[in-house]
Design an enzyme around this catalytic site. Structure first.
Site, PDB file in Angstrom:
ATOM      1  N   SER A   1       0.838  -1.198   0.000  1.00 38.50           N
ATOM      2  CA  SER A   1       0.000   0.000   0.000  1.00 38.50           C
ATOM      3  C   SER A   1       0.873   1.247   0.000  1.00 38.50           C
ATOM      4  O   SER A   1       2.070   1.190   0.298  1.00 38.50           O
ATOM      5  CB  SER A   1      -0.887  -0.010   1.251  1.00 38.50           C
ATOM      6  OG  SER A   1      -1.474   1.246   1.499  1.00 38.50           O
TER       7      SER A   1
ATOM      8  N   TYR B   1      -2.859  -1.002  10.031  1.00 37.23           N
ATOM      9  CA  TYR B   1      -2.808  -1.229   8.581  1.00 37.23           C
ATOM     10  C   TYR B   1      -1.494  -0.713   8.005  1.00 37.23           C
ATOM     11  O   TYR B   1      -0.839  -1.393   7.200  1.00 37.23           O
ATOM     12  CB  TYR B   1      -3.996  -0.549   7.920  1.00 37.23           C
ATOM     13  CG  TYR B   1      -4.073  -0.740   6.427  1.00 37.23           C
ATOM     14  CD1 TYR B   1      -4.555  -1.926   5.888  1.00 37.23           C
ATOM     15  CD2 TYR B   1      -3.670   0.269   5.555  1.00 37.23           C
ATOM     16  CE1 TYR B   1      -4.634  -2.103   4.509  1.00 37.23           C
ATOM     17  CE2 TYR B   1      -3.749   0.098   4.186  1.00 37.23           C
ATOM     18  CZ  TYR B   1      -4.228  -1.086   3.670  1.00 37.23           C
ATOM     19  OH  TYR B   1      -4.301  -1.263   2.311  1.00 37.23           O
TER      20      TYR B   1
END
Length: 275
Positions: free
Chosen positions: A155, A168
């Protein structure tokens, strides 16, 4: 002389996609099938995995939908056996399983100091441990046969930690680091024909991040969502189709000398300083 037409040829190869029934995984599965790969779609629920497989069958492709929990080594092993009995050895592994949880996200109602450890562990496990275990289970076959290709999904938060999503961000940074570690390990210990890379999507609207990006009442972008658009030079959110060109490059002979790379697909987000 190089035959350009064969550079992206993956006809007849077997590809496994964890999270294959998700927002990204479905698009990847359909694209790989359209290029001639036989695709095993792994998802938490057999119904959704088989729905993707049926869509591939409807287009004349070859696919198998399997229920699999990437947090369970036994479930992964069982999936590998089922794939081997149907398709044979695995050539390509794409780790698209992942996601975030509101319980591991800071907000005005939930401070960092009150985040639940169980929720943090779940997010870290789903993104990082699940990727690592999938590489162990399917990577063993690649080590034995001396060739293969792994593509992980990290990400933007692997490059620049994002506000509100500490678990995350940490997990995706770990996936990027693990990608580089595994690339070296597989090439040195087993075969340089085993390549490990990752894609790092920028901002895409999914069901898992919609609560952060879109106001549930008005449907308008939240201040966070608008800030993301303003910091993306291309001025829009990504779509799953934006990932496919890079994916097909990474799993094909066209990237034969590429390993340990983490490729941003972000509309320029990671390149923009803000001024």
């Amino acid at each position: 002389m190089i035959d350009i037409q064969t550079l992206f040829d993956i006809q007849g190869l077997t590809a496994v996609i964890t999270g294959g029934s998700g927002h990204f995984g479905r698009a990847m599965a359909l694209a790989l099938a359209q290029t001639g790969a036989q695709v095993a779609i792994l998802g938490r629920h057999v119904e959704t995995a088989q729905t993707v497989a049926q869509a591939i069958h409807a287009e004349g492709g070859t696919a198998l939908g399997i229920a699999c929990d990437v947090l369970s080594r036994a479930s992964l092993e069982q999936s590998r056996e089922q794939i081997a009995s149907t398709f044979g050895s695995v050539d390509i592994l794409i780790n698209a399983a992942g996601g975030n949880s509101p319980a591991a996200t800071t907000s005005t109602e939930q401070s960092f100091f009150d985040l639940d450890a169980e929720a943090i562990n779940y997010v870290f496990g789903l993104n990082c441990t699940g990727t690592l275990q999938s590489c162990q289970v399917f990577g063993r076959n690649m080590a034995e046969q001396g060739h293969g290709c792994i593509v992980n999904v990290t990400s933007m938060s692997a490059f620049r930690p994002l506000t509100r999503v500490p678990a995350y961000s940490a997990a995706k940074a770990a996936v990027a680091n693990f990608t580089q570690w595994l690339a070296v390990h597989m090439a040195q210990e087993y075969s340089p024909a085993i390549r490990v890379n990752a894609i790092a999507p920028g901002f895409f609207l999914t069901e898992q991040n919609r609560y952060l990006m879109v106001d549930s009442q008005s449907g308008a972008m939240t201040p966070r969502g608008q800030a993301i658009i303003e910091h993306t030079p291309m001025g829009r959110l990504g779509t799953p189709e934006d990932l496919l060109g890079t994916l097909l490059w990474l799993v094909s002979p066209a990237s034969a000398f590429v390993t340990g790379a983490v490729i941003p697909i972000d509309g320029g987000f990671s390149s923009f300083s803000g001024v």
